[in-house]
Design an enzyme around this catalytic site. Structure first.
Site, mmCIF file in Angstrom:
data_model
loop_
_atom_site.group_PDB
_atom_site.id
_atom_site.type_symbol
_atom_site.label_atom_id
_atom_site.label_comp_id
_atom_site.label_asym_id
_atom_site.label_seq_id
_atom_site.Cartn_x
_atom_site.Cartn_y
_atom_site.Cartn_z
ATOM 1 N N ASP A 119 1.774 -2.103 13.885
ATOM 2 C CA ASP A 119 0.845 -1.881 13.597
ATOM 3 C C ASP A 119 -0.286 -1.308 14.658
ATOM 4 O O ASP A 119 -0.744 -1.791 15.868
ATOM 5 C CB ASP A 119 -0.178 -3.842 13.805
ATOM 6 C CG ASP A 119 -1.657 -3.670 12.849
ATOM 7 O OD1 ASP A 119 -1.739 -2.321 12.603
ATOM 8 O OD2 ASP A 119 -1.581 -5.025 12.641
ATOM 9 N N ASP A 318 -4.591 4.836 9.980
ATOM 10 C CA ASP A 318 -4.512 2.878 10.176
ATOM 11 C C ASP A 318 -2.941 3.472 9.430
ATOM 12 O O ASP A 318 -2.755 3.929 8.093
ATOM 13 C CB ASP A 318 -5.397 2.181 9.520
ATOM 14 C CG ASP A 318 -4.600 0.827 9.768
ATOM 15 O OD1 ASP A 318 -4.140 -0.426 10.615
ATOM 16 O OD2 ASP A 318 -4.921 0.211 8.098
#
Length: 438
Positions: A119, A318
């Protein structure tokens, strides 16, 4: 760039679920070892993943599920920018907000293998530990079985770097909200081995209690820029540099690579400066200055892509969001030019959050994201999703949901697929190069 004919376009009906369910975990690539400082990156729906759905879904169901996950992901990102501790979830839905890609991490001595989510928008690592209340995974880390495990004391510097730290019996603990879930963890240290690199005394959260259904089942590896992230804790080893290549939905095993450190990174690559927004210094902000559809630069109202320290506005890359989202006025401008280029007389339909779908074959233009210092032109495989039979085609982008109080533009992982993304933090730059990631 030549446009592919519709018959050659990627058909991801069931969004790779049918492939994942039709292949066995015994696929030879599943057992391929990680080498050097390079880890295999596995999609959660890969046949190599224990988290893939056990029951097939229709194409429409799978699209809507991924949109719901994206909505929750965007709410999570919005909460980071707004510095909120609680993230509202859309009422009436149970939304699972877990990152899309996982890597193998070997933790402890002897090593215990965990499949942790990567992440880029999180910092601290955390994994479920033995005795965890509310953890969903049957695979948990047994700290008592590791000879190198140790708790972190309340006076340690790391205790001041985790969110919401508390102290009990001399052990540092913390809690955080992730998507619609919360965790309570003891700050701990142990050896973590990534590929063949052993990192002693790596600080992470050993989860004692969890609520909600948003957590990656076996934990998370934070690749953000904060003091508890992998980059900060391995600065001498990896020099705050990493890259990844995410495979397209055409890949049978849906596996790519995460390359840690400056060695072996591409030399021929275009860069844009990495920017920091003080509202959320861990996120990877860039300066998006425009969007081109085909050869036409879209007329977008000024200021929609600008970084704003007071609101957290801007554009980020992201790894956990699937479909790129632009703030609504920017998306509408891009969408309208796209529709005109496809054909003014064609009937436009919708599917969930996608408002530009067609039930006839189309010849779609490319879309180029224009950043400071580089342009990234996306081919159709990165722009369109197709039903299994090819009867429906949708533009795989959308506006930021109305229930997310955010001004973030998010360049998401479908648009990153089959590109090498190089995060060169010491030189404050992000590089993008085309690469076949399968």
């Amino acid at each position: 760039m030549r446009l592919s004919s519709p018959s050659l376009l990627l058909q991801i009906g069931l969004l790779f679920l049918s492939l994942a369910l039709g292949l066995s975990q015994s696929h030879p690539n599943c057992a391929a070892p990680d080498r050097g400082s390079t880890l295999q990156v596995i999609h959660v729906y890969s046949p190599c993943s224990p988290f893939r759905p056990k029951q097939p879904m229709s194409w429409e169901e799978s699209v809507l599920q991924m949109q719901n996950k994206d909505n929750a992901r965007l709410q999570f990102l919005s909460s980071l920018v707004a510095r909120k501790s609680v993230v509202p979830i859309a009422s009436g839905r149970q939304i699972i907000q877990s990152p899309t890609y996982i890597v193998r991490a070997n933790i402890g001595t002897p090593a215990q293998t965990m499949l942790v989510a990567m992440d880029t928008s999180s910092d601290a690592a955390w994994i479920p530990c033995s005795g965890c209340v509310g953890c969903s995974s049957s695979t948990v880390f047994n700290s008592a079985a590791s000879t190198t495990f140790k708790p972190v004391g309340c006076q340690a510097a790391q205790c001041k770097q985790v969110p919401n730290p508390t102290c009990g019996d001399g052990v540092c603990a913390f809690n955080l909200t992730y998507g619609g879930s919360t965790i309570a963890a003891n700050l701990s240290q142990d050896t973590i081995t990534l590929a063949t690199d052993a990192v002693p005394d790596y600080s992470f959260g050993c989860i004692q209690k969890a609520t909600g259904s948003s957590l990656p089942a076996q934990g998370l590896l934070g690749l953000g820029r904060g003091p508890m992230s992998l980059l900060s804790q391995t600065q001498s080893l990896y020099q705050s540099t990493f890259s990844y290549c995410l495979p397209s939905f055409k890949s049978l095993t849906f596996s790519g690579s995460l390359r840690l450190g400056p060695v072996g990174q591409p030399k021929r690559i275009k860069y844009t400066p990495l920017l920091k927004n003080p509202r959320r210094p861990s996120l990877y902000f860039v300066n998006l200055i425009g969007v081109r559809v085909g050869r036409r630069v879209v007329d977008i109202p000024p200021g929609l892509f600008d970084i704003n320290p007071s609101t957290g506005a801007g554009t980020i890359f992201d790894s956990g969001t699937v479909f790129t989202r632009l703030v609504e006025p920017a998306y509408i401008a891009v969408r309208d030019v796209f529709r005109r280029r496809v054909g003014r007389n064609l009937t436009v339909t919708s599917l969930g959050g996608f408002d530009t779908c067609y039930t006839v074959p189309i010849a779609a233009p490319t879309i180029t994201f224009m950043f400071t210092g580089m342009n990234v032109t996306l081919p159709q495989d990165n722009l369109l999703i197709h039903s299994t039979a090819g009867s429906t085609t949708c533009l795989a982008m959308a506006a930021t949901p109305g229930n997310v109080n955010s001004v973030l533009n998010v360049i998401a992982n479908m648009q990153q697929q089959n590109h090498r993304l190089l995060y060169d933090v010491p030189n404050s730059r992000l590089g993008v190069a085309r690469e076949l990631c399968t």
